[in-house]
Design an enzyme around this catalytic site. Structure first.
Site, short mmCIF file in Angstrom:
data_model
loop_
_atom_site.label_atom_id
_atom_site.label_comp_id
_atom_site.label_asym_id
_atom_site.label_seq_id
_atom_site.Cartn_x
_atom_site.Cartn_y
_atom_site.Cartn_z
N SER B 149 3.45 -7.55 -1.38
CA SER B 149 4.07 -7.34 -0.08
C SER B 149 3.75 -8.42 1.01
CB SER B 149 3.88 -6.07 0.38
OG SER B 149 4.79 -5.30 1.54
N ASP B 225 12.64 -0.25 -4.39
CA ASP B 225 11.74 -0.42 -3.20
C ASP B 225 12.36 -0.45 -1.77
OD1 ASP B 225 10.28 -1.98 -1.19
OD2 ASP B 225 9.29 -2.98 -2.82
N HIS B 258 7.68 0.56 -4.09
CA HIS B 258 6.83 -0.44 -3.27
C HIS B 258 5.30 0.10 -3.34
CE1 HIS B 258 6.86 -3.87 -0.55
NE2 HIS B 258 5.70 -3.32 0.17
#
Lengths: 280, 280
Positions: B149, B225, B258
């Site tokens: 991320s 996600d 995620h």
């Protein structure tokens, strides 16, 4: 037996779920985690139940246990229950990490005020397997059990009392003789009362002394575990198994401690070992 | 460059350590995690550095990342730094999870009050590798970088700016074009100011558009996600790599989200992929 889905997350080629239900055994809402690997539509998969140690919930092993890759590889459903009843109505021992909430010791308590909710033996032996069988694609004839520390005690005692239910039993750093160590004396004394005869069915070494048998056993124990001498006393299990003729593979792992850094190291080994028995 | 050992724990045939030091880059005490597999006495091992995402410290991947088995197998040292400077003296954005502490975005801030401590680019590119080389058995010529991320953004941008330092670059659900998404616009705008030209060296897609090149790239991105459309925009990296002729293996992973349930699933793949480059 209604089930509430708290979360379902894709991981390692399967689904990691967290669920809760109103337990008839404990009289409380109980939360647990289940990992289901991808499988053929009509498949019924074997189950490994993992019992956690003091202070844990379902989430410690779910986050740190590193079981999913091995379970996906071997087609194993992995069930991780909580370690005690929870909720404001449940009596607790404030500021005692080793008694009350998070420390059910997998017993059916017989003493007030614990006996109303602290019924983790019934929960793990009867209610949870039936619930799992009703809601997940499991083969109830292919079950194994493992656990860590207090949960290793749970796995050993539940396995020894139910050799026809659990095809294989393993443990990580288990409390093997709770009747004779501080954690166990405190918990069994307060949950079950002063009569030590009643403790023996919750004591792996005592169960073996009293005639309980398993065909084999796998245990990993770290040599750098701070609790080894005072609380775990692995040598007593080694001696009891030798005397009883139980083929126990009890591995002293050099330099390993009591944490999930240790458990996760040998988790895949345990899953593969159970899979060998469950898929045989 | 003094190092304080916070903990060292045996795990997966190696040592999982946590250390801290007074950083000259950030002017604060910085904590990081290092896993060192067992190795021959004089061996110098390659390194993979993993940059974490928003709100994380060194500990999230250390607990949930499932990298140790793969690192032990391939003989890789795994370094996990923090995501920002810490401490009471460090300015923060109260109640903003995506700016300030835990959200350093791997930039050297140029705007007050952030510029004094928020110098994570210098920390990751220069100070930390030198510190690691001084204290651990690493081969500094064999380094790779990855991250998740915001840390995926860090890995891509640091890798693109330093193709001679990092032999291979991968990422899990990276922010690929921070200049054009809410997380990045907020962070770059406040750390670097309003001149968007200054943002381009902290934007993977912009770096590629401006001529930065990598021989290849591995990215995993979950299709479930929640941040995919608004913040991550993987398709922009796919397009930029296609235009630039970068051999990017960008894998859309069906149903994954995620979280570390996703990262841990593909971690061993990434370690093996980097090992193939580092041990070639």
């Amino acid at each position: 037996m209604k089930l509430k889905t708290i979360s379902e997350t894709r991981s390692h080629g399967g689904t990691q779920g967290v669920y809760s239900h109103l337990s008839s055994a404990t009289g409380t809402e109980m939360t647990f985690a289940v990992f289901v690997p991808d499988h053929a539509p009509d498949a019924k998969l074997p189950v490994v139940t993992y019992l956690s140690g003091l202070t844990c919930t379902h989430s410690n092993v779910m986050e740190k246990g590193e079981y999913r890759a091995a379970c996906a590889e071997h087609g194993i459903i992995f069930v991780a229950p909580d370690t005690s009843p929870r909720g404001d109505d449940v009596p607790d021992a404030a500021e005692e990490y080793d008694f009350g909430k998070g420390a059910g010791f997998y017993v059916d308590a017989t003493c007030d005020p614990w006996s109303k909710h602290y019924r983790m033996r019934s929960y793990i032996e009867s209610e949870l397997p039936a619930l799992i069988a009703a809601h997940f694609p499991v083969d109830p004839l292919r079950q194994s059990i493992t656990g860590h520390s207090m949960g290793g005690h749970g796995a050993l005692t539940i396995g020894l009392r139910n050799p026809d239910v659990f095809r294989s039993v393993s443990a990580f750093s288990p409390i093997v003789a709770p009747s004779d160590v501080p954690w166990g004396e405190k918990a069994l004394g307060r949950y079950l009362g002063k009569d030590r005869a009643a403790w023996r069915e919750y004591d792996a070494v005592a169960l073996i002394e009293d005639g309980a048998r398993l065909p084999e056993l796998l245990v990993d124990q770290g040599t750098a575990d701070n609790f080894l001498e005072d609380q775990l006393q692995t040598r007593r299990l080694i001696e009891a198994c030798a005397t009883a003729g139980i083929a126990a593979d009890i591995r002293m792992q050099e330099g390993y401690d009591h944490s999930y850094f240790f458990i996760s190291t040998f988790m895949a080994d345990h899953i593969a070992w159970h899979a060998g028995r469950l898929n045989a």
